[in-house]
Design an enzyme around this catalytic site. Structure first.
Site, PDB file in Angstrom:
ATOM      1  N   THR A  64      38.576 -12.021   1.731  1.00 51.01           N
ATOM      2  CA  THR A  64      37.496 -12.827   1.150  1.00 51.01           C
ATOM      3  C   THR A  64      37.064 -12.249  -0.193  1.00 51.01           C
ATOM      4  OG1 THR A  64      36.804 -13.344   3.394  1.00 51.01           O
ATOM      5  CG2 THR A  64      35.232 -13.843   1.661  1.00 51.01           C
ATOM      6  N   ARG A 113      28.149 -11.041   1.232  1.00 51.77           N
ATOM      7  CA  ARG A 113      28.544 -10.835   2.641  1.00 51.77           C
ATOM      8  C   ARG A 113      27.633  -9.767   3.216  1.00 51.77           C
ATOM      9  NH1 ARG A 113      34.366  -9.938   5.462  1.00 51.77           N
ATOM     10  NH2 ARG A 113      34.338 -12.185   5.156  1.00 51.77           N
TER      11      ARG A 113
HETATM   12  C1  NCD Z   1      36.841 -13.203   9.124  1.00 48.12           C
HETATM   13  C2  NCD Z   1      35.452 -12.656   8.923  1.00 48.12           C
HETATM   14  O1  NCD Z   1      35.255 -11.698   8.188  1.00 48.12           O
HETATM   15  O2  NCD Z   1      34.563 -13.241   9.521  1.00 48.12           O
HETATM   16  N1  NCD Z   1      37.806 -12.796   8.233  1.00 48.12           N
HETATM   17  C3  NCD Z   1      37.886 -13.315   6.991  1.00 48.12           C
HETATM   18  O3  NCD Z   1      36.906 -13.569   6.334  1.00 48.12           O
HETATM   19  N2  NCD Z   1      39.122 -13.548   6.529  1.00 48.12           N
HETATM   20  C4  NCD Z   1      37.297 -13.064  10.514  1.00 48.12           C
HETATM   21  C5  NCD Z   1      37.421 -11.692  11.084  1.00 48.12           C
HETATM   22  O4  NCD Z   1      36.882 -10.720  10.579  1.00 48.12           O
HETATM   23  O5  NCD Z   1      38.075 -11.606  12.119  1.00 48.12           O
END
Ligand code: NCD
Length: 314
Positions: A64, A113
């Site tokens: 991400t 995040r």
């Molecule tokens: C997800 C997340 O961080 O929620 N991954 C992501 O963003 N690609 C899923 C996960 O961590 O399993």
């Protein structure tokens, strides 16, 4: 109404709860344009050349974070990255103070995040910038669901009536929440599948069907999305299922399933625990579109950034 006439009035992307079906389809439609740009010899546009964006990551991330940063750089934005492990957060600075300081540096957009649900909403009260949620606790992860829906549309352009199975650790996943909200708005049929212990307490509130039988689910679906077992959010895993090996036995997608049910495609948001959610050969098989999800993620984030920047596509 044609896409060119659509009035997109969102200021932020906090979650898909706040987005209508039309908003979602509009973002996905814009993402097609940016997906084409990524295939050009010079995959760059000056859409965000006058914008400054901060990426605030309080939780670990690979895909991400890189995907947002790449999307921003492909569009010519000035980008600053903040990671909690190397910042004054370690010295006790509050989130509000951090963001107000960053904001004094004239930031146009914030990608955030955080392990606590609601932090992106909180930031909208503290600063003037457009806020994009890159995952808040087990609440929402809207750009992941948008890139998942974009990838599904490449297989089935109209998702209305399509059968989508989401398999695994439902209770700890923000990806599943955003996908359920988005997919049901687009008219898809969603089944969530996994052990009872990995279903949320208020599972009926999600408004989708529940299965505890992997084989039945795979025989039914057009697309199966496996979710990572979120060991870091589960605390004592032995209370939720006996062993990872047993989980794999009952809920892992294996080569034998690809042979038995020849039609469904496989998705996974990553990171994959090979040998747990998916047999390794399944992750690498031509039925999996997992790496397409990653490429599409850049295009979908470009579209979201463009729409929320209020600027011209150029
Ligand atoms: C997800 C997340 O961080 O929620 N991954 C992501 O963003 N690609 C899923 C996960 O961590 O399993």
């Amino acid at each position: 109404m044609s896409a060119s006439e659509y009035q997109f009035n969102q200021k932020h992307l906090l979650g898909l709860t706040d987005y209508s079906k039309e908003d979602i389809l509009y973002v996905l439609d814009q993402a097609k344009y940016f997906r084409e740009i990524l295939d050009r010899p010079v995959p760059k546009v000056p859409t965000l050349r006058d914008k400054t964006i901060v990426n605030l990551f309080y939780e670990n991330s690979t895909r991400t974070r890189l995907s947002f940063e790449l999307a921003q750089k492909r569009m010519g934005a000035d980008v600053v990255n903040f990671s909690a492990s190397t910042s004054s957060t370690k010295k006790g600075e509050s989130l509000k103070d951090t963001i107000q300081n960053i904001s004094s540096m004239k930031i146009d957009m914030v990608v955030v995040r955080h392990e606590s649900p609601g932090v992106p909403h909180f930031l909208t009260k503290c600063v003037d910038a457009a806020i994009l949620n890159a995952g808040d606790g087990a609440h929402e992860h809207p750009t992941q669901a948008l890139l998942d829906m974009f990838t599904m549309q490449q297989i089935h352009p109209d998702l209305s009536g399509k059968k989508i199975a989401i398999i695994g650790d439902i209770s700890h996943s923000r990806v599943v929440r955003s996908n359920i909200i988005g997919l049901t708005k687009l008219g898809a049929k969603v089944v969530i599948c996994g052990p009872k212990t990995l279903m949320p307490v208020f599972v009926s509130d999600l408004g989708v069907s529940v299965s505890h039988n992997l084989e039945e689910t795979l025989a039914w679906c057009d697309i199966a999305m496996a979710l990572r077992i979120q060991l870091e959010r589960q605390g004592n895993t032995t209370e939720l299922f006996p062993t990872l090996r047993e989980y794999h036995e009952r809920f892992g997608i294996k080569l034998k399933h690809l042979e038995a049910y020849p039609d469904f495609k496989i998705m996974h948001p990553g990171p994959i625990n090979r040998g747990v959610e998916l047999e390794s050969e399944v992750a690498d098989s031509d039925r999996a579109v997992i790496l397409n999800q990653v490429t599409n993620g850049v295009a979908v984030r470009m579209a979201a950034l463009y729409l929320l920047s209020g600027g011209n596509r150029v």
